[in-house]
Design a protein around this motif. Structure first.
Motif, PDB file in Angstrom:
ATOM      1  N   CYS A 161       0.842  -1.201   0.000  1.00 12.04           N
ATOM      2  CA  CYS A 161       0.000   0.000   0.000  1.00 12.04           C
ATOM      3  C   CYS A 161       0.880   1.257   0.000  1.00 12.04           C
ATOM      4  O   CYS A 161       2.045   1.206   0.360  1.00 12.04           O
ATOM      5  CB  CYS A 161      -0.946  -0.024   1.196  1.00 12.04           C
ATOM      6  SG  CYS A 161      -0.214   0.527   2.735  1.00 12.04           S
ATOM      7  N   CYS A 192      -0.443   5.705   4.618  1.00  9.74           N
ATOM      8  CA  CYS A 192      -1.218   6.925   4.875  1.00  9.74           C
ATOM      9  C   CYS A 192      -1.036   7.282   6.343  1.00  9.74           C
ATOM     10  O   CYS A 192      -0.197   6.686   7.026  1.00  9.74           O
ATOM     11  CB  CYS A 192      -2.694   6.720   4.524  1.00  9.74           C
ATOM     12  SG  CYS A 192      -3.531   5.584   5.634  1.00  9.74           S
ATOM     13  N   ARG A 226      -2.494   6.415   8.815  1.00 12.39           N
ATOM     14  CA  ARG A 226      -2.721   5.299   9.752  1.00 12.39           C
ATOM     15  C   ARG A 226      -1.464   4.449   9.939  1.00 12.39           C
ATOM     16  O   ARG A 226      -1.381   3.637  10.846  1.00 12.39           O
ATOM     17  CB  ARG A 226      -3.835   4.391   9.228  1.00 12.39           C
ATOM     18  CG  ARG A 226      -5.186   5.053   9.184  1.00 12.39           C
ATOM     19  CD  ARG A 226      -6.244   4.084   8.698  1.00 12.39           C
ATOM     20  NE  ARG A 226      -7.459   4.798   8.380  1.00 12.39           N
ATOM     21  CZ  ARG A 226      -7.759   5.230   7.162  1.00 12.39           C
ATOM     22  NH1 ARG A 226      -6.964   4.987   6.154  1.00 12.39           N
ATOM     23  NH2 ARG A 226      -8.878   5.888   6.957  1.00 12.39           N
ATOM     24  N   THR A 227      -0.487   4.592   9.050  1.00 14.03           N
ATOM     25  CA  THR A 227       0.717   3.758   9.110  1.00 14.03           C
ATOM     26  C   THR A 227       1.585   4.163  10.294  1.00 14.03           C
ATOM     27  O   THR A 227       1.878   5.346  10.476  1.00 14.03           O
ATOM     28  CB  THR A 227       1.541   3.940   7.812  1.00 14.03           C
ATOM     29  OG1 THR A 227       0.648   4.006   6.723  1.00 14.03           O
ATOM     30  CG2 THR A 227       2.508   2.803   7.609  1.00 14.03           C
ATOM     31  N   CYS A 251      -1.350  -1.042   7.763  1.00 14.65           N
ATOM     32  CA  CYS A 251      -2.124  -1.075   9.001  1.00 14.65           C
ATOM     33  C   CYS A 251      -2.868  -2.396   9.115  1.00 14.65           C
ATOM     34  O   CYS A 251      -3.267  -2.982   8.115  1.00 14.65           O
ATOM     35  CB  CYS A 251      -3.101   0.091   9.076  1.00 14.65           C
ATOM     36  SG  CYS A 251      -4.472  -0.069   7.928  1.00 14.65           S
ATOM     37  N   ASN A 274      -7.038  -2.497   7.820  1.00 12.66           N
ATOM     38  CA  ASN A 274      -7.385  -2.764   6.424  1.00 12.66           C
ATOM     39  C   ASN A 274      -6.570  -3.894   5.816  1.00 12.66           C
ATOM     40  O   ASN A 274      -6.875  -4.355   4.728  1.00 12.66           O
ATOM     41  CB  ASN A 274      -7.172  -1.502   5.577  1.00 12.66           C
ATOM     42  CG  ASN A 274      -8.252  -0.487   5.848  1.00 12.66           C
ATOM     43  OD1 ASN A 274      -9.243  -0.804   6.495  1.00 12.66           O
ATOM     44  ND2 ASN A 274      -8.060   0.719   5.372  1.00 12.66           N
ATOM     45  N   GLU A 325      -7.492  -5.833   2.376  1.00 13.43           N
ATOM     46  CA  GLU A 325      -6.720  -5.413   1.214  1.00 13.43           C
ATOM     47  C   GLU A 325      -5.782  -6.511   0.728  1.00 13.43           C
ATOM     48  O   GLU A 325      -5.268  -6.449  -0.371  1.00 13.43           O
ATOM     49  CB  GLU A 325      -5.969  -4.115   1.523  1.00 13.43           C
ATOM     50  CG  GLU A 325      -6.950  -2.963   1.777  1.00 13.43           C
ATOM     51  CD  GLU A 325      -6.308  -1.595   1.684  1.00 13.43           C
ATOM     52  OE1 GLU A 325      -5.331  -1.447   0.959  1.00 13.43           O
ATOM     53  OE2 GLU A 325      -6.809  -0.691   2.362  1.00 13.43           O
TER      54      GLU A 325
HETATM   55  S1  SF4 Z   1      -3.563  -0.376   4.146  1.00 14.07           S
HETATM   56 FE1  SF4 Z   1      -3.860   0.932   5.925  1.00 14.07          FE
HETATM   57  S2  SF4 Z   1      -1.966   2.137   6.022  1.00 14.07           S
HETATM   58 FE2  SF4 Z   1      -2.050   1.295   3.978  1.00 14.07          FE
HETATM   59  S3  SF4 Z   1      -3.024   2.909   2.768  1.00 14.07           S
HETATM   60 FE3  SF4 Z   1      -4.644   1.475   3.401  1.00 14.07          FE
HETATM   61  S4  SF4 Z   1      -5.438   2.364   5.268  1.00 14.07           S
HETATM   62 FE4  SF4 Z   1      -3.475   3.384   4.913  1.00 14.07          FE
END
Ligand code: SF4
Length: 353
Positions: free
Chosen positions: A263, A266, A268-269, A298, A301, A305
């Protein structure tokens, strides 16, 4: 759907037909410098190169072929520009394919000699037309260097070989201009059944070469055109192989090696994700593994993801999480997550084989 082409063999690597799309690169050391060329081919092999190519500029270069071949395991293409005697010497010394344009020989008797030698040794010929090497008459006839003149030039070379019943051919019509290259290969693909070697020539330094090649080669592969590829980069040849493999993986045309999905991070990391990605890349580089790995910034998600991948990892607040099929299957200390992932990959690959 992939366009059906004739299957030919470059050493033991099949090119065309239903064979996997192969990745090629070229050595840069003087070919007569056996130690340097062998070392370079070994790094190419390690990076996943299927076919290597070396320029033959002298008889010493041609005579180096047997030793280079005895110390390396991927097929070797001899790249010759004009001298048909060097082409003959390369075939006699055991190259697996010639990159040579018969129109450069100057005389039917000489072409016949070379064609007979290639037939005797079962050596295919790649006709390699570049935007910089089209004959003046063809450029004049087609109003410049363009897709038409590239294709006409290639077809002229093909005809010389076909007139001598030689059809063990692959063709490239490379241009440094991406649009011209795409148009030329599309046109050529409509006209011949021979396997096509794709590339954007003189693509430039790394960044530019990656973008140009991904667009040029990628567009054609997506249309089912192309059987073997070379990403040309001014720089480290290993990058050419890595880029070629990445293009094939991006289109799901090859699955060997680790395909990393990570990813962009963002707010949240909470970890240095780039460092983790690099660690996974480095530690898996020389392992014989095939898998898609999602590396997420993170744990919230992460599972979702990473659902499309074979495994996923993420880390936060000192803990590392390993996911499979969208579920957390292991929770370890953050610094152990990469090794935990690799253990699981090795285990999964063992079970598959
Ligand atoms: S996986 Fe988590 S840290 Fe990475 S972009 Fe998505 S929300 Fe942000």
């Amino acid at each position: 759907m992939r366009k059906k082409t004739k299957k030919i063999y470059v050493g033991d690597v099949a090119v065309g037909g239903d064979s996997p799309i192969s990745v090629q690169s070229m050595t840069t050391a003087k070919t007569s410098d056996v130690e340097a060329v062998v070392a370079q081919i070994h790094t190419l092999e390690k990076a996943g190169c299927d076919i290597a190519r070396s320029a033959i500029n002298s008889i010493e270069d041609a005579e180096a072929i047997p030793e280079i071949k005895s110390r390396t395991s991927i097929p070797l293409v001899a790249d010759i520009q004009f001298d048909y005697k060097l082409a003959l010497a390369a075939v006699e010394n055991g190259c697996d394919c010639l990159r040579y344009n018969p129109g450069n020989i100057g005389g039917e008797d000489k072409v016949r000699l070379l064609v007979d030698k290639c037939k005797e040794k079962n050596i295919p010929i790649r006709i390699g037309v570049n935007s910089g090497s089209i004959a003046k008459e063809i450029i004049d006839k087609f109003g410049g260097v363009n897709a038409d003149s590239l294709v006409a030039s290639a077809l002229e070379e093909v005809k010389i070989l076909e007139d001598m019943d030689f059809t063990d051919i692959k063709i490239s019509v490379k241009s440094s201009d991406v649009n011209t290259m795409i148009d030329a290969y599309r046109m050529l693909s409509d006209k011949v059944e021979y396997p096509l070697h794709l590339g954007v020539t003189e693509a430039g330094p790394l960044y530019q070469a990656l973008v140009k090649s991904s667009i040029g080669i990628g567009t054609l592969l997506k249309e089912g055109i192309g059987d073997t590829i070379r990403v040309s980069i001014t720089g480290d040849v290993v990058e050419e192989v890595k880029a070629g493999k990445a293009i094939l993986k991006a289109l799901n045309l090859r699955r060997d090696g680790i395909d990393i999905v990570s990813c962009p991070t963002c707010s949240r990391t909470t970890v240095d994700l780039a460092k983790i990605v690099k660690e996974v890349e480095d530690k898996t580089a020389n392992l014989d593994l095939s898998a898609k790995v999602a590396i997420m910034g993170c744990p919230v998600n992460g599972p979702g993801e990473s659902k499309e991948a074979d495994f996923g990892i993420s880390a936060a607040n000192g803990m590392g999480f390993l996911f499979k099929n969208g579920k957390t299957i292991k929770k370890v200390k953050e610094e152990e997550i990469v090794d935990t992932l690799i253990e699981s990959l090795v285990e999964a690959n063992k079970n598959e084989n």
